[in-house]
Enzyme design. Structure first.
Site, short mmCIF file in Angstrom:
data_model
loop_
_atom_site.label_atom_id
_atom_site.label_comp_id
_atom_site.label_asym_id
_atom_site.label_seq_id
_atom_site.Cartn_x
_atom_site.Cartn_y
_atom_site.Cartn_z
CG HIS A 121 5.23 3.78 -4.11
ND1 HIS A 121 3.88 3.53 -4.01
CD2 HIS A 121 5.56 3.50 -5.38
CE1 HIS A 121 3.42 3.12 -5.17
NE2 HIS A 121 4.42 3.10 -6.04
CD GLU A 122 4.28 8.07 -9.13
OE1 GLU A 122 4.16 6.84 -9.37
OE2 GLU A 122 3.65 8.93 -9.77
NE ARG A 144 1.34 7.76 -10.94
CZ ARG A 144 1.07 6.50 -11.27
NH1 ARG A 144 -0.12 6.15 -11.71
NH2 ARG A 144 2.00 5.56 -11.14
NE ARG A 188 11.51 -5.93 -1.80
CZ ARG A 188 10.40 -6.26 -1.14
NH1 ARG A 188 10.38 -6.17 0.19
NH2 ARG A 188 9.33 -6.67 -1.76
CB CYS A 205 19.34 -2.68 -3.74
SG CYS A 205 20.35 -2.41 -2.26
CB CYS A 222 23.41 -0.62 -0.73
SG CYS A 222 23.99 -2.27 -1.23
CB CYS A 272 24.39 -3.08 -5.65
SG CYS A 272 22.88 -2.32 -5.04
CB CYS A 286 1.67 4.46 -7.78
SG CYS A 286 2.09 2.97 -8.71
CG HIS A 287 -3.54 0.62 -9.99
ND1 HIS A 287 -4.52 1.18 -10.77
CD2 HIS A 287 -4.11 -0.45 -9.38
CE1 HIS A 287 -5.63 0.50 -10.63
NE2 HIS A 287 -5.41 -0.50 -9.80
CB THR A 288 1.89 -0.22 -6.34
OG1 THR A 288 2.24 -0.55 -7.68
CG2 THR A 288 2.46 -1.25 -5.40
CB CYS A 312 23.85 -5.89 -1.59
SG CYS A 312 22.78 -5.44 -2.97
CB CYS A 322 6.64 4.90 -8.78
SG CYS A 322 6.10 3.23 -9.19
N1 LIG Z 1 6.75 -3.31 -11.83
C1 LIG Z 1 6.85 -2.10 -11.31
O1 LIG Z 1 7.92 -1.66 -10.92
C2 LIG Z 1 5.63 -1.25 -11.22
C3 LIG Z 1 5.75 0.13 -11.02
C4 LIG Z 1 4.58 0.91 -11.01
C5 LIG Z 1 3.35 0.33 -11.14
N2 LIG Z 1 3.28 -1.02 -11.29
C6 LIG Z 1 1.99 -1.69 -11.52
O2 LIG Z 1 1.63 -1.37 -12.86
C7 LIG Z 1 0.20 -1.36 -12.97
C8 LIG Z 1 -0.24 -0.04 -13.53
O3 LIG Z 1 -0.02 1.00 -12.61
P1 LIG Z 1 -0.56 2.46 -12.92
O4 LIG Z 1 -0.27 3.28 -11.73
O5 LIG Z 1 -0.13 2.90 -14.28
O6 LIG Z 1 -2.13 2.18 -12.99
P2 LIG Z 1 -3.31 3.10 -13.56
O7 LIG Z 1 -4.43 2.98 -12.60
O8 LIG Z 1 -2.80 4.46 -13.92
O9 LIG Z 1 -3.70 2.38 -14.93
C9 LIG Z 1 -4.28 1.11 -15.01
C10 LIG Z 1 -5.03 1.04 -16.35
O10 LIG Z 1 -5.43 -0.32 -16.59
C11 LIG Z 1 -6.66 -0.28 -17.31
N3 LIG Z 1 -7.27 -1.62 -17.22
C12 LIG Z 1 -7.76 -2.23 -16.11
N4 LIG Z 1 -8.20 -3.49 -16.43
C13 LIG Z 1 -7.96 -3.68 -17.76
C14 LIG Z 1 -8.17 -4.76 -18.68
N5 LIG Z 1 -8.71 -5.92 -18.28
N6 LIG Z 1 -7.78 -4.61 -19.99
C15 LIG Z 1 -7.23 -3.44 -20.41
N7 LIG Z 1 -7.01 -2.37 -19.57
C16 LIG Z 1 -7.37 -2.48 -18.27
C17 LIG Z 1 -7.40 0.85 -16.63
O11 LIG Z 1 -8.46 1.34 -17.43
C18 LIG Z 1 -6.27 1.89 -16.45
O12 LIG Z 1 -6.15 2.75 -17.60
C19 LIG Z 1 -0.32 -1.68 -11.58
O13 LIG Z 1 -0.51 -3.08 -11.49
C20 LIG Z 1 0.82 -1.27 -10.67
O14 LIG Z 1 0.78 -1.96 -9.45
C21 LIG Z 1 4.38 -1.80 -11.34
N1 LIG Z 2 4.58 -6.57 -2.08
C1 LIG Z 2 4.20 -6.82 -3.42
C2 LIG Z 2 5.36 -6.50 -4.36
C3 LIG Z 2 4.85 -5.67 -5.42
C4 LIG Z 2 5.90 -5.34 -6.45
O1 LIG Z 2 6.25 -6.19 -7.27
N2 LIG Z 2 6.39 -4.13 -6.42
C5 LIG Z 2 7.25 -3.60 -7.47
C6 LIG Z 2 7.14 -2.14 -7.45
S1 LIG Z 2 5.50 -1.59 -7.75
C7 LIG Z 2 5.64 0.06 -7.70
O2 LIG Z 2 4.47 0.64 -7.99
C8 LIG Z 2 8.72 -3.94 -7.22
O3 LIG Z 2 9.60 -3.12 -7.33
N3 LIG Z 2 8.98 -5.16 -6.93
C9 LIG Z 2 10.31 -5.60 -6.57
C10 LIG Z 2 10.46 -5.65 -5.08
O4 LIG Z 2 9.42 -5.49 -4.40
O5 LIG Z 2 11.57 -5.83 -4.60
C11 LIG Z 2 3.78 -8.25 -3.62
O6 LIG Z 2 4.33 -9.12 -2.92
O7 LIG Z 2 2.91 -8.48 -4.45
ZN LIG Z 3 4.29 2.75 -8.05
ZN LIG Z 4 22.52 -3.12 -2.87
#
Ligand SMILES: NC(=O)c1ccc[n+]([C@@H]2O[C@H](COP(=O)([O-])OP(=O)(O)OC[C@H]3O[C@@H](n4cnc5c(N)ncnc54)[C@H](O)[C@@H]3O)[C@@H](O)[C@H]2O)c1
Ligand SMILES: N[C@@H](CCC(=O)N[C@@H](CSCO)C(=O)NCC(=O)O)C(=O)O
Ligand SMILES: [Zn+2]
Ligand SMILES: [Zn+2]
Length: 367
Positions: free
Chosen positions: A69-70, A360, A117, A113, A99, A105, A47-49, A102, A177
């Site tokens: 993580h995926e 992916r 964490r 949760c 859990c 939850c 995943c991008h994260t 907490c 994820c």
């Molecule tokens: N909040 C959450 O729970 C959560 C969960 C999973 C992933 N994420 C985050 O979501 C984001 C996407 O993850 P992913 O795995 O789908 O990534 P990915 O690499 O599959 O996709 C990212 C996309 O962004 C595009 N991109 C980059 N810069 C750009 C711009 N300036 N304008 C338009 N498009 C642009 C790329 O071409 C690519 O298609 C990441 O920041 C990741 O950390 C967050």
């Molecule tokens: N350590 C990072 C946190 C990044 C973040 O926000 N993570 C998401 C999941 S990304 C999955 O691909 C999330 O679930 N956040 C809630 C949490 O972390 O509890 C930072 O500090 O930037």
């Molecule tokens: Zn992820």
């Molecule tokens: Zn909990």
């Protein structure tokens, strides 16, 4: 040979330092302690994260560590007091724990949760604040409470979702994820109504998983455009992209989602929303030190700015349900897998993620 209660030596991809290629090492994985589960990971996606933390921009990033993580796998053994899973169960590790006890939850207001964490944020297990991973006695940090770039990992029991053993693990690993995050951002966080006009900023996996009727996809990687009917490439416009969208949609979209982690795109995503009701959801993870900004007038005039973690899904209770939905062909997963490689090729998998055209990449952990 029975491995229960024994240290397991297995292969894992170790991130020694930010941005330095991962190396495949023989890693010792200690037996699970009280409230812990040791899982044989069969498949993990990137995943991008993972790339974000590896880049050194994550304030919680610690090195050396095992990222990932995926994933999906099979329980190898459980520690004392673990009642909800047993060896042989098919599972998905969940970085967002559940859990059930907490404050978070119990609130009914969030999927976050609080139980483990604090420990997962500093790369250790809750019971003794130590790592279960080491190389010749030198500890390696855990990552997001999951560390799935290892053939075996140890997680907290509140971070394990037991799933249908008939589900193909090489596919449903994505339900750890990216796909739930995209679906849940639409279903749970924004609660998009049918017929809404929606802008998705980026067509990566999380972005594309947001299956909605009227979708305007915005990406700078034109290889991704074949996956949607209406799209915009910001590089092809002189005006700010939010202005282009407002002009195209008679005043703005009903909902927008930022799935990149770029704070200037987050601003565009908010400002392309319709006055009075448009809602923008932040999904992308931005680097340490980055801050969002806009004119407060954007909010005064009715736009709403929100965020989502794991799409608002409660992990242990809802991941098995998502697996069932996949088995019943109600949600798509296979379509997001564009590449499959072995663990040893993990650096190539990260290169693919950055090259474009890749959604992916799933790694087979024992080939
Ligand atoms: N909040 C959450 O729970 C959560 C969960 C999973 C992933 N994420 C985050 O979501 C984001 C996407 O993850 P992913 O795995 O789908 O990534 P990915 O690499 O599959 O996709 C990212 C996309 O962004 C595009 N991109 C980059 N810069 C750009 C711009 N300036 N304008 C338009 N498009 C642009 C790329 O071409 C690519 O298609 C990441 O920041 C990741 O950390 C967050
Ligand atoms: N350590 C990072 C946190 C990044 C973040 O926000 N993570 C998401 C999941 S990304 C999955 O691909 C999330 O679930 N956040 C809630 C949490 O972390 O509890 C930072 O500090 O930037
Ligand atoms: Zn992820
Ligand atoms: Zn909990």
């Amino acid at each position: 040979m029975a491995t229960q209660g024994q240290v397991i030596t297995c292969k894992a991809a170790v991130a020694w330092e930010p941005n330095k290629p991962l190396t495949i090492e023989d890693v010792q994985v200690a037996p699970p302690q009280n409230g812990e589960v040791r899982i044989k990971i069969l498949y993990t996606a990137l995943c991008h994260t993972d790339a974000y933390t590896w880049s050194g921009k994550d304030p919680e990033g610690l090195f050396p560590c095992i990222l990932g993580h995926e994933a999906a796998g099979i329980v190898e053994s459980v520690g004392e007091g673990v009642t909800e899973v047993q060896p042989g169960d098919h599972v998905i590790p969940c970085y967002q724990a559940e859990c059930g006890e907490c404050k978070f939850c119990k609130s009914g207001k969030t999927n976050l949760c609080g139980k483990v964490r604090a420990a997962t944020g500093v790369g250790v297990m809750l019971s003794d604040r130590k790592s279960r991973f080491s190389i010749n006695g030198k500890p390696l940090y855990h990552f997001m409470g999951t560390s799935t770039f290892s053939q075996y990992t140890v997680v907290h029991d509140v971070s394990v979702a037991k799933i249908d053993p008939k589900a193909p693990l090489e596919k449903v690993c994505l339900l750890g994820c990216g796909v739930p995050t995209g679906l849940g951002a639409v279903w749970n966080t924004a609660k998009v109504e049918p017929g809404s006009i929606v802008a998705i900023f980026d067509l990566g996996t999380v972005g594309l998983a947001q299956r909605v009727q009227k979708l305007l996809g915005i990406d700078i990687d034109s290889k991704k455009f074949e996956r949607v009917t209406e799209f915009l490439n910001p590089k092809e416009h002189d005006k700010p992209i939010q202005q282009v969208i407002v002009d195209l949609t008679d005043g703005g979209v009903d909902y927008s989602f930022e799935c990149i982690g770029n704070v200037s795109v987050m601003r565009s995503a908010l400002e392309c929303c319709h006055k009075g009701w448009g809602t923008s959801v932040i999904v992308g993870v931005a680097a340490s030190g980055e801050e969002i900004c806009t004119r407060p007038f954007q909010l005064v005039t009715g736009r709403v700015w929100k965020g989502t973690a794991f799409g608002g899904f409660k992990s242990r209770s809802q991941v098995p349900w998502l697996v069932e939905k996949y088995m019943n062909k109600e949600i798509k997963v296979d379509e997001y897998i564009t590449h499959s490689l072995a663990l040893a090729e993990i650096n190539k998998a990260f290169d693919l993620m950055h090259e474009g055209g890749c959604l992916r990449c799933v790694l087979a952990m024992h080939e």
